[in-house]
Each structure stands twice: as structure tokens, then as C-alpha cells.
Motif scaffolding. Structure first.
Motif, mmCIF file in Angstrom:
data_model
loop_
_atom_site.group_PDB
_atom_site.id
_atom_site.type_symbol
_atom_site.label_atom_id
_atom_site.label_comp_id
_atom_site.label_asym_id
_atom_site.label_seq_id
_atom_site.Cartn_x
_atom_site.Cartn_y
_atom_site.Cartn_z
ATOM 1 N N VAL A 1 -28.579 16.518 44.714
ATOM 2 C CA VAL A 1 -29.257 16.375 46.011
ATOM 3 C C VAL A 1 -28.576 17.245 47.063
ATOM 4 O O VAL A 1 -27.359 17.411 47.068
ATOM 5 C CB VAL A 1 -29.284 14.909 46.489
ATOM 6 C CG1 VAL A 1 -30.142 14.060 45.581
ATOM 7 C CG2 VAL A 1 -27.891 14.334 46.583
ATOM 8 N N ASP B 1 -27.449 18.107 50.847
ATOM 9 C CA ASP B 1 -26.993 17.341 51.997
ATOM 10 C C ASP B 1 -27.993 17.487 53.145
ATOM 11 O O ASP B 1 -28.576 18.556 53.345
ATOM 12 C CB ASP B 1 -25.617 17.852 52.440
ATOM 13 C CG ASP B 1 -24.982 16.926 53.441
ATOM 14 O OD1 ASP B 1 -24.293 15.994 53.004
ATOM 15 O OD2 ASP B 1 -25.175 17.138 54.649
ATOM 16 N N VAL C 1 -24.478 22.294 51.051
ATOM 17 C CA VAL C 1 -23.733 21.270 50.308
ATOM 18 C C VAL C 1 -24.670 20.546 49.331
ATOM 19 O O VAL C 1 -25.751 20.108 49.716
ATOM 20 C CB VAL C 1 -23.099 20.238 51.283
ATOM 21 C CG1 VAL C 1 -22.416 19.117 50.499
ATOM 22 C CG2 VAL C 1 -22.103 20.935 52.189
ATOM 23 N N THR D 1 -24.716 17.626 46.079
ATOM 24 C CA THR D 1 -23.974 16.592 45.361
ATOM 25 C C THR D 1 -24.652 16.326 44.029
ATOM 26 O O THR D 1 -25.829 15.956 44.000
ATOM 27 C CB THR D 1 -23.931 15.282 46.177
ATOM 28 O OG1 THR D 1 -23.343 15.559 47.442
ATOM 29 C CG2 THR D 1 -23.104 14.228 45.467
ATOM 30 N N GLN E 1 -24.955 13.996 40.947
ATOM 31 C CA GLN E 1 -24.614 12.638 40.498
ATOM 32 C C GLN E 1 -24.475 12.680 38.975
ATOM 33 O O GLN E 1 -25.349 13.188 38.271
ATOM 34 C CB GLN E 1 -25.715 11.650 40.892
ATOM 35 C CG GLN E 1 -25.357 10.221 40.559
ATOM 36 C CD GLN E 1 -26.564 9.295 40.593
ATOM 37 O OE1 GLN E 1 -26.701 8.423 39.774
ATOM 38 N NE2 GLN E 1 -27.461 9.507 41.535
ATOM 39 N N ARG F 1 -19.590 11.695 41.413
ATOM 40 C CA ARG F 1 -20.230 12.681 42.302
ATOM 41 C C ARG F 1 -19.390 13.942 42.278
ATOM 42 O O ARG F 1 -18.171 13.878 42.496
ATOM 43 C CB ARG F 1 -20.267 12.181 43.739
ATOM 44 C CG ARG F 1 -20.696 10.736 43.920
ATOM 45 C CD ARG F 1 -22.167 10.634 44.041
ATOM 46 N NE ARG F 1 -22.563 9.302 44.474
ATOM 47 C CZ ARG F 1 -23.834 8.919 44.607
ATOM 48 N NH1 ARG F 1 -24.807 9.776 44.341
ATOM 49 N NH2 ARG F 1 -24.138 7.710 44.994
ATOM 50 N N ILE G 1 -19.146 17.188 44.327
ATOM 51 C CA ILE G 1 -19.664 17.742 45.590
ATOM 52 C C ILE G 1 -19.291 19.213 45.673
ATOM 53 O O ILE G 1 -18.127 19.588 45.462
ATOM 54 C CB ILE G 1 -19.103 16.973 46.809
ATOM 55 C CG1 ILE G 1 -19.579 15.518 46.741
ATOM 56 C CG2 ILE G 1 -19.564 17.586 48.115
ATOM 57 C CD1 ILE G 1 -18.530 14.532 46.366
ATOM 58 N N VAL H 1 -15.713 12.489 42.904
ATOM 59 C CA VAL H 1 -15.599 11.076 43.288
ATOM 60 C C VAL H 1 -16.052 10.216 42.115
ATOM 61 O O VAL H 1 -17.098 10.487 41.514
ATOM 62 C CB VAL H 1 -16.486 10.789 44.528
ATOM 63 C CG1 VAL H 1 -16.393 9.323 44.927
ATOM 64 C CG2 VAL H 1 -16.088 11.687 45.684
ATOM 65 N N GLY I 1 -16.834 5.683 43.888
ATOM 66 C CA GLY I 1 -16.472 5.573 45.298
ATOM 67 C C GLY I 1 -15.058 5.986 45.634
ATOM 68 O O GLY I 1 -14.659 5.927 46.792
ATOM 69 N N ARG I 2 -14.296 6.410 44.630
ATOM 70 C CA ARG I 2 -12.923 6.829 44.910
ATOM 71 C C ARG I 2 -12.801 8.328 44.657
ATOM 72 O O ARG I 2 -13.246 8.828 43.617
ATOM 73 C CB ARG I 2 -11.961 6.072 44.005
ATOM 74 C CG ARG I 2 -10.523 6.469 44.204
ATOM 75 C CD ARG I 2 -9.637 5.728 43.239
ATOM 76 N NE ARG I 2 -8.364 6.393 43.144
ATOM 77 C CZ ARG I 2 -7.504 6.241 42.171
ATOM 78 N NH1 ARG I 2 -7.810 5.416 41.178
ATOM 79 N NH2 ARG I 2 -6.384 6.871 42.153
ATOM 80 N N LEU J 1 -17.107 17.869 55.793
ATOM 81 C CA LEU J 1 -17.469 16.844 54.811
ATOM 82 C C LEU J 1 -16.489 15.679 54.964
ATOM 83 O O LEU J 1 -15.324 15.786 54.581
ATOM 84 C CB LEU J 1 -17.410 17.404 53.392
ATOM 85 C CG LEU J 1 -18.377 18.562 53.116
ATOM 86 C CD1 LEU J 1 -18.197 19.090 51.710
ATOM 87 C CD2 LEU J 1 -19.807 18.112 53.324
ATOM 88 N N ALA J 2 -16.985 14.608 55.548
ATOM 89 C CA ALA J 2 -16.105 13.475 55.859
ATOM 90 C C ALA J 2 -15.863 12.616 54.629
ATOM 91 O O ALA J 2 -16.714 12.510 53.743
ATOM 92 C CB ALA J 2 -16.728 12.634 56.960
ATOM 93 N N GLY J 3 -14.696 12.036 54.588
ATOM 94 C CA GLY J 3 -14.398 11.036 53.564
ATOM 95 C C GLY J 3 -14.018 11.592 52.217
ATOM 96 O O GLY J 3 -13.975 10.857 51.229
ATOM 97 N N LEU J 4 -13.741 12.880 52.147
ATOM 98 C CA LEU J 4 -13.405 13.464 50.847
ATOM 99 C C LEU J 4 -11.980 14.000 50.771
ATOM 100 O O LEU J 4 -11.518 14.349 49.680
ATOM 101 C CB LEU J 4 -14.392 14.602 50.505
ATOM 102 C CG LEU J 4 -15.825 14.146 50.214
ATOM 103 C CD1 LEU J 4 -16.737 15.349 50.004
ATOM 104 C CD2 LEU J 4 -15.870 13.244 48.989
#
Lengths: 507, 357
Positions: free
Chosen positions: B242, B244, B250, B252, B254, B264, B266, B275, B278-279, B338-341
Motif C-alpha cells: 500500500v 502511504d 513510501v 508498505t 504487508q 511490514r 516499509i 516491523v 507492531g515492533r 516516517l514516524a514511529g520507525l
């Protein structure tokens, strides 16, 4: 684990902030709930099997959604509800299933949190919450009991029905499942019931107008605390419902009397072409133009006419017939169907079949008979059709073998008359009348019948029977002696003729 | 200590640079074909410590769309006008050459200049990166740098600026003018600059990694999950890719893992993070390598497709990136908004295992 807070009880709560299921286990129970602005704001402790309510929206990127679910799992939550949760991508939904976390969407997290609080900790607050809703519902004008129940139902967010032991009389929102109805205890003032996923609470309606009624609130997934609160709500609603039943009954009786009087006036021969009556008919929505088929339902046993009228009207309303007009009339209920243009024979037959079905449905509960007039046009035609229907219903009351139903359209006038001779009332009378003849010889009745069939002419009768004319004359004289009737009287001849047909027809 | 690079080593070296490409940087295949035709083998590779610190050096690279590059094959002397301009601007011959981007096709670029120039085993990235201002010399803001670039139709632009972002923007504009892809040359630095502001020995490391990867017989022992510095961190089937919503570059992928885990991968122009449930298991600057387990083909980020089975490997980059905070900031996913990575502690990332349940 407590079942007070679960997906079902939350969905059953009327003010859950627009809750919607998104992913994970569908049926889930939670020990508690916690609302936070941000997952980062949570204390670093486990929240055993609780529901997390986020005031923020679900993150947009798939990996952030995953990370959120992981944190929810790691902190011990068993569910999460937040705004915009429907944007969760397939992978996040898969992960929710993998982590056994239920994901819910809510438009208003604060309302959802309040609903959780109601269910878990604040039974009285929940009751008060519902009572407020009931109070709001009463503010809206209700034209009749149906409206009142609809307002209550819409405001408290659950289905409501007025029932008796036979089944639901009025329903608002969802139909009452038959299984659930069977579980209701009609002996108690307040009782709860459960069947499958449905639960209910009902209260007896103390109405002098109708006995054996209960007001029931029901739905899927209503938990014990909600039922307890809704029980109180039902008790509060009940007097309003009972009062409404009284008001509606009174209105129905008044209206029925007025309508009945109007019908009587309309049928009066001297009132024909009276513009005042025409105008009153129109004001009631009883247009006289077009084609009409009237029917009259007569009572075969004593009953309150307006109650029968209500039952028939309810049956007709659900039958799909084109706006039948009804009124009490002559110990029964008069009704008619009006068509702007004459319906095709097939269409008319279809309507009459529906009418017959509705009649037989009513007969399952009430001992009534129905006569149906023929299709007629205009105001005069309506009068004719009504008179036909009323006359036919009088005949139908004694015609058990026709199912207490007589349709003028099906018979000619002669056949109608003959049909009447087979009625339950006429046959015994006919047999009594001719009993002296039968006691002496069966040939006397047959000869008398043939004589009357042949225009009371001896010669024609002897030819028809293959007897000598003297034999015929002797038998007729003997019959007159035995019956004590003067055969020169046309009325006597007609009565004897019908009696012979009835008796010989039975043989 | 110098290294003699034989023609036979070219395959392993290409493979090593592919692994450092992290799914981007373009395939070294075309440059490898060019170099194989050269008569100048073997090629001597000098270490930064062997050369006079004041020796001027340059770093050549192909920049822009690697897809276009494969459609417009470069000539061996494509860099000549750029080098001539750089030397004219600097007023001196530049005798040494190093790699500008040690991941993907550009890792082989300095070899094109042997034997006329001394090939130095130093690199400005240690992996593939999408922007010029992520070159180590620009990240550390080495003074006096110039960047020379094609603009198409024999045009050349030379940029000198103290702001790396300006250089990136100017050169990117020139590349657009050149048709989306062009040659770039960074100059104005010395061997001493390389010692302090570049990744020394990267070529040798790429060669060793390539050889190890090849020796593992197409990873017959991959069940162990470790080959050289590579660590197998996931495998499964791609179920969706998919785009972004905020950044069309960007994507991702799956991946449903072998044990049902939700993974994921990315990517932007390179793979940036992996990921699992979720980690974040690995993230730039660490290299991520996607491999087709059936063919052992190293897959570029643009080559992933739905229903494809892949393995994902992580490959640590040189510590140079971790030694200064400002360096790390330029290559983590956050650099790409890209937040959270980002992984706060790279050491723990490397030591971390797959904790899928």
C-alpha cells in the motif's frame, strides 16, 4: 469475569457514542475500562482485560496501527476503542485477531467511557440516564399509542412492545421474537426473560380498558444491570402507556359513534344528494366517487363493537388492501374499498381474496360473519354495495358451511335466496313446517314441491311426475289439510316452495 | 594496506554492494559488465592510510532514476567532462578516487577510473541513500566541497555551497534537466577528509560480504539465520503493498510470516524499516535486504509484488553513522518524515530477536 461490560452490553447501550465493530474477537467481556488521550500517557502497569478508550484517532500508517495494538496488548488491555478505527488496514485487523484484541470505533469516546461507567459502576446513574430519556420522549406529541411507544423506543434505544399472552399487539423498532415471548412470566408485576441472545424486562399494564397487557423492553445483549435499570424505566413508562390506552379507547369510541352516525345518515334514502352529508363524508376521507366494494362484518355473539372494529382495522391495515374505510354499523363493522377507476376482474378478485383472508384471520379470535357487496359506482353505488354487504352478512351469520361468509358477487339473487334456504336458521324451520306431510308419506312433499315448481298447475305436475291428474289433485288437497295452509295465497306458496327446496335439498 | 582486486572478484563485489543497496541504489550489473570488458585488471585499491593526507580526491556517482539509467547505458568516459570541470575549478589534478555511495551500482563507479587514478577504499555512505546531502562529507559539512553534475546536452553545473541541502536541491534540479538521471561528481576534499569524514575499508567489507554470501551456497545454511554480518529477521508471503497517504514515495509491504506474524517492510527508494507484530525489528541506517528464497535474487524495493514469498535480512552499517547524533539523524526513517520507525538504541536492535508468539 463480569458480563456487565462486553461488546454486547455496550452495543445494547443506547448512548455508546456511535460504537461500531472493526476487528478482533466479536464477543468480548472486559473487567473495566480506561480512557486516555494518548497511549503514551498510560501508566506503565498492566490493565487486566480492560477496554482502552482513546480520545485520539487511530494512526494512519499501518505500522503505527500495529505498534498501537502491540502496546495495547503489552499493557494487558483486551480491547481498544477510538475514533476513525475503521481505517485500520488488513494487517492491523489480522494483528488484532492474533493478539485477541477487539478493535471498536466510536464517534464520541467520552460518551463511550460514560456508557462503560454506567454499566460497571453506576446502576442508579444508568437508571437516571434512561429516565431522562423517557422524560424527553414524553415531550414529543404522540398521535396515538403507537407513536408514544416509538418515541420511548427511539429515546431509550431499545425495542418496546405492548403484548398480551397471544403475542405482540404493538411493536416499536424490532419485532419481538416468539421464543422470547414464550419466556415471559405474565403473573408477575415485573419480570425478566431471556431467549438466545435476547433479554427482556416487562411490566404489567394496569389498564381498565384492556386486561392482560404487558409493556416489554427487549433487545440483544442487554446485561443484568441494564435490565435492572430498564425495569424501573418500564415501571415509569407504564402509567403513561395505560393512560394512552384509555385516551385512545375513548377517542376510538367517540370516533366510532360519529362515524356510525354518518353512515346511517348517508344510507338514509331521504339524505341522498344532501351536500352536507357529502361534505362530511369527504372530510372523513370517505370519497364517494369511483368504484366501491362494501363489506360488513357481523357479530355472532355479544362483544364490544368498537373492540371488534379495532381488531378488524388492525387486520386490514396489515393486509395490504388499498386504504379500506371502516366504521361500526348495525351490530358489526362496515367497511368498503374505493377505487378511482373500476379494477380489472383479476385485480378485484385479488383484493377480495385478501379481504377473505383478513376475515378468516379475524375469525380465529372473534366469532363473526361477513357479507361482501358487489362492485358499484358513485355515491348511489356505494349505498347499494353497503346494503348488499349488510344483507349478506345477516345471511352469513347462519351459514356455517360457507364459513360464515357470503359474497353477493358470487351468487345471483335467486341463488342467494336459495343459499339462504340452506342456512342454519331456515332448515329446522322448513323441516318443522313440512313435518306433517313427512309423517304421512314422503310422496306428499315431493308432489307438493313438483306442483309448486310447475306453477301450481295440476296437469303440468301430473305430466312431470307421470301420475294421473286425480292422484296429484288428491295429494295436494291432502297436503293442504295436513298443513292447514291456503295454497291460493302467494306468500304461503312461496314459503312452502322454499321449505320444500330446503328439505329436499338436504335429502 | 592495499588490496589487489582481480577481475574474478567483481561478481562478489557486485553482490556485496547489492546487499548494501538495502533494496535501492540500482543494480551494479551494468557497471559490472562495463568493468569486465576493461583490460586494466587487476586493480590496485589503496587504503586511506597509505596515501598522502593532502592528496585531492573525488567521488563519482550516477544519480537520479536507476530505472532510467538501465535504459541509457553509460559510456566509460561519461565522467570525463565532469572531472575536467572539477579540476579546472580547483586548479589541480585530482589523482585519487573513492566511492560516493557504497550501496547499489555506485559502489563500483570508482573502478572505472583505474588505472589513471588511484582508487581509495573509502566510501561516503556505507549503504545506498536517496540524497546527496546524506553523503558523509556533506553530512559533516566538510568545507570547500564542490559537486559537478550533468544537465543534459553536454551541459554541466558546478555547485559550491556551505549548505548541503542547497547542493541537493541544485543537483536534483540539474538531474531533472538532464532527463531524470545523470552523472555526479563530488570533489574538493582530500584523503585526510576521507579519514575523518568517510567510511574507510567499505569496498573490502563489501567484497568479503559478497564472497561469504556466495560461499554460503545460496544460503543453504540460512536456517541458522546468520551469514557474515547478515541476520535473517523474517520470511513470509507479501499479501499487500500500500502507498502511504501522505508521501506517495513510501510503500508498505504487508507480509504474513511463517508463524502468522504480521510483518511490514516499509520502503521509500530503499527499504527503511521492518516491523513484526507492531515492533520495529530493524530500521535505517541498518540495511534491509529482501531476497527471493527460491532464486536467491536480491530484490529491489520496486520489485516486490503481491503473493511473492520473500526473506528479509538485516545488515548493520558502519559505526560511522552512530558516532555522532547529527549523522544518525540524517539516515533514520524520521529523516523521511516516517514516524514511529526509528530505533533509539541501535545496539539493542542488533541484539534483538524475533519475539513473535
Amino acid at each position: 469475569m463480569s458480563a456487565e461490560l462486553s461488546t454486547e452490553t455496550l452495543f445494547a447501550h443506547s448512548d455508546n457514542g456511535g460504537l461500531a465493530y472493526v476487528a478482533g474477537p466479536v464477543n468480548r467481556e472486559w473487567e473495566g475500562s480506561e480512557i486516555v488521550d494518548d497511549i503514551g500517557g498510560l501508566e506503565n502497569r498492566t490493565h487486566s482485560d480492560a477496554l482502552l478508550i482513546l480520545t485520539s484517532t487511530l494512526p494512519a500508517t499501518p505500522w503505527q496501527q500495529d505498534a498501537l495494538l502491540r502496546t495495547v496488548r503489552d499493557r494487558g488491555f483486551a480491547g481498544i476503542a477510538c475514533q476513525n478505527a475503521r481505517v485500520a488496514d488488513d494487517g492491523a485487523k489480522r494483528l488484532a485477531e492474533r493478539f485477541r484484541i477487539t478493535v471498536l470505533e466510536t464517534d464520541d469516546p467520552f460518551k463511550l467511557a460514560k456508557a462503560c461507567w454506567h454499566l460497571l459502576e453506576a446502576r442508579d446513574a444508568l437508571t437516571l440516564h434512561y429516565i431522562r430519556k423517557v422524560a424527553h420522549a414524553i415531550e414529543y406529541p404522540a398521535a396515538e399509542l403507537n407513536d408514544l411507544l416509538a418515541h420511548f423506543s427511539a429515546n431509550i434505544g431499545h425495542s418496546i412492545a405492548l403484548i398480551d399472552e397471544g403475542g405482540p399487539l404493538l411493536e416499536s423498532r424490532e419485532s419481538l421474537p416468539a421464543d422470547l415471548h414464550r419466556e415471559i412470566d405474565f403473573t408477575k408485576w415485573l419480570s425478566t426473560a431471556a431467549s438466545g441472545r435476547y433479554t427482556a424486562v416487562s411490566v404489567r399494564v394496569d389498564s381498565p380498558a384492556r386486561q392482560g397487557l404487558r409493556l416489554i423492553i427487549y433487545g440483544v445483549g442487554i446485561g443484568d444491570r441494564q435490565l435492572h435499570a430498564l425495569g424501573t424505566v418500564a415501571e415509569v413508562m407504564m402509567p403513561a402507556v395505560a393512560a394512552r390506552i384509555m385516551i385512545d379507547e375513548h377517542a376510538t369510541v367517540s370516533d366510532s359513534a360519529e362515524a356510525s352516525q354518518l353512515i346511517r345518515d348517508f344510507l338514509e334514502p331521504r339524505s341522498r344528494h344532501d351536500p352536507h352529508i357529502e361534505r362530511r363524508m369527504h372530510q372523513r376521507g370517505w370519497g364517494t366517487a369511483g368504484a366501491h366494494v362494501a363489506f360488513h362484518v357481523a357479530l355472532r355473539e355479544p362483544a364490544a363493537t368498537y373492540s371488534v372494529h379495532r381488531a378488524i382495522r388492525r387486520q386490514l391495515e396489515t393486509s395490504g388492501l388499498p386504504a379500506p374505510r371502516t366504521s361500526t354499523h348495525e351490530q358489526g363493522v362496515l367497511g368498503w374499498l374505493t377505487f378511482a377507476e373500476a379494477p380489472s376482474p383479476a385485480a378485484l378478485q385479488s383484493h377480495l381474496t385478501t379481504l377473505r383472508q383478513a376475515f378468516f384471520s379475524v375469525r380465529e379470535h372473534l366469532d363473526v360473519a361477513m357479507g361482501v357487496g358487489s362492485l358499484k359506482f358513485g355515491a348511489a353505488g356505494l349505498v347499494d354495495s353497503i346494503n348488499e354487504a349488510t344483507g349478506a352478512s345477516r345471511m352469513a351469520t347462519g351459514l356455517s358451511k360457507s364459513g360464515y361468509l357470503v359474497q353477493v358477487e358470487r351468487y345471483g339473487v335467486e341463488e342467494l335466496l336459495l343459499t339462504w334456504t340452506t342456512s342454519d336458521a331456515f332448515l329446522p324451520a322448513a323441516e318443522t313446517l313440512l313435518a306433517p306431510l313427512n309423517a304421512e308419506s314422503g310422496a306428499l312433499v315431493e308432489t307438493l314441491a313438483e306442483y309448486l315448481d310447475n306453477g301450481s298447475i295440476v296437469q303440468a305436475t301430473s305430466q312431470a311426475m307421470g301420475l294421473h291428474r286425480n292422484t296429484v289433485s288428491m295429494r295436494i288437497q291432502r297436503a293442504q289439510q295436513l298443513l292447514g295452509i291456503d295454497l291460493s295465497s302467494s306468500e304461503s306458496r312461496l314459503a312452502l316452495h322454499l321449505a320444500c327446496r330446503a328439505v329436499l335439498g338436504r335429502r | 594496506m592495499s588490496l589487489t582486486l582481480e577481475r574474478d572478484s567483481l561478481a562478489a563485489l557486485s553482490l556485496g554492494f547489492s546487499l548494501f543497496g538495502s533494496g535501492g541504489g540500482g543494480s551494479p550489473h551494468l557497471l559490472r559488465l562495463l568493468l569486465e570488458q576493461s583490460d586494466d585488471w587487476p586493480i590496485e585499491i589503496s587504503s586511506v592510510n597509505e596515501l598522502e593526507p593532502s592528496t585531492p580526491c573525488f567521488a563519482p556517482a550516477v544519480a537520479g532514476s536507476t530505472l532510467l539509467f538501465s535504459e541509457r547505458l553509460p559510456g566509460q568516459d561519461a565522467f570525463a567532462p565532469l572531472l575536467e570541470s572539477a579540476e579546472r575549478w580547483l586548479g589541480t589534478r585530482i589523482p585519487a578516487v573513492c566511492s560516493a555511495e557504497g550501496g547499489g551500482m555506485n559502489g563500483l563507479a570508482p573502478l572505472l577510473f583505474a588505472p589513471g587514478r588511484t582508487v581509495v577504499d573509502a566510501d561516503c555512505t556505507g549503504r545506498a541513500v536517496p540524497s546527496l546531502d546524506q553523503f558523509s562529507l556533506l553530512v559533516d559539512e566538510v568545507p570547500g566541497l564542490i559537486v559537478v553534475c550533468d544537465t543534459g546536452a553536454n551541459g554541466i553545473v558546478l555547485v559550491q555551497s556551505d549548505r548541503p541541502a542547497d547542493i541537493e536541491k541544485m543537483v536534483r534540479s540539474a538531474l531533472v534537466q538532464a532527463g531524470g538521471v545523470g552523472n555526479v561528481l563530488v570533489a574538493g576534499f582530500t584523503i585526510d577528509d576521507l579519514r575523518r569524514h568517510a567510511i574507510a575499508g567499505h569496498l573490502e567489507r563489501a567484497l568479503e560480504l559478497g564472497e561469504t554470501w556466495m560461499e554460503s551456497s545460496c544460503r543453504a545454511d540460512s536456517s541458522a539465520g546468520v551469514i557474515g554480518g547478515l541476520r535473517r529477521i523474517g520470511a513470509g508471503r507479501v499479501t499487500s503493498i500500500v502507498q502511504d497517504l501522505d508521501d506517495e514515495h513510501v510503500h508498505t509491504a504487508q507480509i504474513v510470516g511463517e508463524r502468522g506474524e504480521v510483518c511490514r517492510l516499509i520502503a521509500r527508494s530503499e527499504f527503511l524499516a521492518f516491523v513484526v507484530d507492531g515492533r520495529v525489528h530493524a530500521a535505517a541506517p541498518e540495511c534491509l535486504v529482501a531476497v527471493d528464497p527460491l532464486t536467491s535474487e536480491i530484490l529491489e524495493a520496486t520489485a516486490l509484488s503481491v503473493n511473492q514469498r520473500i526473506e528479509v535480512w538485516s545488515l548493520p552499517v558502519d559505526d560511522w553513522w552512530y558516532r555522532r547524533e547529527h549523522r544518525l539523524r540524517r539516515v533514520t526513517p524520521a529523516e523521511y518524515r516516517l514516524a514511529g520507525l526509528d530505533i533509539a538504541r541501535p545496539d539493542s536492535t542488533r541484539a534483538g530477536g524475533n519475539d513473535v508468539r
